[in-house]
Design a protein around this motif. Sequence first.
Motif, PDB file in Angstrom:
ATOM      1  N   ILE A 203      35.098  68.817   6.315  1.00 45.36           N
ATOM      2  CA  ILE A 203      36.438  69.422   6.307  1.00 45.36           C
ATOM      3  C   ILE A 203      36.584  70.366   7.503  1.00 45.36           C
ATOM      4  CG2 ILE A 203      37.981  70.986   5.072  1.00 45.36           C
ATOM      5  CD1 ILE A 203      36.856  69.826   2.461  1.00 45.36           C
ATOM      6  N   GLY A 204      35.575  71.183   7.742  1.00 46.07           N
ATOM      7  CA  GLY A 204      35.619  72.110   8.874  1.00 46.07           C
ATOM      8  C   GLY A 204      35.706  71.369  10.192  1.00 46.07           C
ATOM      9  N   THR A 205      34.941  70.304  10.323  1.00 42.02           N
ATOM     10  CA  THR A 205      34.962  69.503  11.546  1.00 42.02           C
ATOM     11  C   THR A 205      36.333  68.867  11.744  1.00 42.02           C
ATOM     12  OG1 THR A 205      32.608  69.027  11.303  1.00 42.02           O
ATOM     13  CG2 THR A 205      33.851  67.600  12.769  1.00 42.02           C
ATOM     14  N   SER A 206      36.892  68.352  10.663  1.00 42.84           N
ATOM     15  CA  SER A 206      38.211  67.720  10.735  1.00 42.84           C
ATOM     16  C   SER A 206      39.279  68.725  11.155  1.00 42.84           C
ATOM     17  CB  SER A 206      38.575  67.122   9.379  1.00 42.84           C
ATOM     18  OG  SER A 206      39.861  66.577   9.387  1.00 42.84           O
ATOM     19  N   LEU A 207      39.252  69.913  10.572  1.00 43.35           N
ATOM     20  CA  LEU A 207      40.228  70.943  10.937  1.00 43.35           C
ATOM     21  C   LEU A 207      40.065  71.373  12.389  1.00 43.35           C
ATOM     22  CD1 LEU A 207      40.173  73.159   7.730  1.00 43.35           C
ATOM     23  CD2 LEU A 207      42.024  71.674   8.500  1.00 43.35           C
ATOM     24  N   PHE A 208      38.822  71.494  12.832  1.00 44.05           N
ATOM     25  CA  PHE A 208      38.555  71.871  14.219  1.00 44.05           C
ATOM     26  C   PHE A 208      39.111  70.822  15.177  1.00 44.05           C
ATOM     27  CE2 PHE A 208      35.867  71.599  18.001  1.00 44.05           C
ATOM     28  CZ  PHE A 208      36.029  72.868  18.507  1.00 44.05           C
ATOM     29  N   GLU A 209      38.849  69.546  14.893  1.00 44.79           N
ATOM     30  CA  GLU A 209      39.327  68.460  15.754  1.00 44.79           C
ATOM     31  C   GLU A 209      40.850  68.400  15.760  1.00 44.79           C
ATOM     32  OE1 GLU A 209      37.315  64.996  14.335  1.00 44.79           O
ATOM     33  OE2 GLU A 209      35.417  65.565  15.274  1.00 44.79           O
ATOM     34  N   GLU A 210      41.468  68.607  14.606  1.00 42.75           N
ATOM     35  CA  GLU A 210      42.920  68.591  14.513  1.00 42.75           C
ATOM     36  C   GLU A 210      43.524  69.712  15.353  1.00 42.75           C
ATOM     37  OE1 GLU A 210      46.136  69.375  11.040  1.00 42.75           O
ATOM     38  OE2 GLU A 210      44.530  67.945  10.566  1.00 42.75           O
ATOM     39  N   GLY A 211      42.932  70.892  15.288  1.00 42.64           N
ATOM     40  CA  GLY A 211      43.406  72.020  16.085  1.00 42.64           C
ATOM     41  C   GLY A 211      43.224  71.771  17.564  1.00 42.64           C
ATOM     42  N   PHE A 212      42.128  71.159  17.934  1.00 39.52           N
ATOM     43  CA  PHE A 212      41.853  70.845  19.332  1.00 39.52           C
ATOM     44  C   PHE A 212      42.883  69.856  19.872  1.00 39.52           C
ATOM     45  CE2 PHE A 212      39.627  68.471  22.683  1.00 39.52           C
ATOM     46  CZ  PHE A 212      39.276  69.517  23.512  1.00 39.52           C
ATOM     47  N   GLU A 213      43.192  68.808  19.091  1.00 43.96           N
ATOM     48  CA  GLU A 213      44.186  67.818  19.497  1.00 43.96           C
ATOM     49  C   GLU A 213      45.561  68.461  19.663  1.00 43.96           C
ATOM     50  OE1 GLU A 213      44.071  64.606  16.725  1.00 43.96           O
ATOM     51  OE2 GLU A 213      42.014  64.066  17.254  1.00 43.96           O
ATOM     52  N   GLU A 214      45.920  69.347  18.751  1.00 45.95           N
ATOM     53  CA  GLU A 214      47.220  70.026  18.824  1.00 45.95           C
ATOM     54  C   GLU A 214      47.289  70.892  20.081  1.00 45.95           C
ATOM     55  OE1 GLU A 214      51.034  70.581  17.852  1.00 45.95           O
ATOM     56  OE2 GLU A 214      49.679  69.292  16.751  1.00 45.95           O
ATOM     57  N   GLY A 215      46.205  71.555  20.405  1.00 45.58           N
ATOM     58  CA  GLY A 215      46.154  72.367  21.612  1.00 45.58           C
ATOM     59  C   GLY A 215      46.306  71.526  22.872  1.00 45.58           C
ATOM     60  N   GLU A 216      45.699  70.337  22.877  1.00 48.57           N
ATOM     61  CA  GLU A 216      45.839  69.441  24.025  1.00 48.57           C
ATOM     62  C   GLU A 216      47.293  69.006  24.195  1.00 48.57           C
ATOM     63  OE1 GLU A 216      43.053  66.320  23.101  1.00 48.57           O
ATOM     64  OE2 GLU A 216      41.663  67.090  24.614  1.00 48.57           O
TER      65      GLU A 216
END
Length: 37
Positions: A4-17
């Motif tokens: 879950i933490g990894t998924s949230l981190f990746e989602e935030g990273f994609e949004e930032g991009e």
Amino acid sequence: MTKIGTSLFEEGFEEGEKELTIKILNRRFGRRLTEEL
């Protein structure tokens, strides 16, 4: 990190991009860049 933490981190990273890409395009094309693009 949990799945879950990894998924949230990746989602935030994609949004930032996405936000960074929009900022760069706005600087390059200015008012010619519409929301649809």
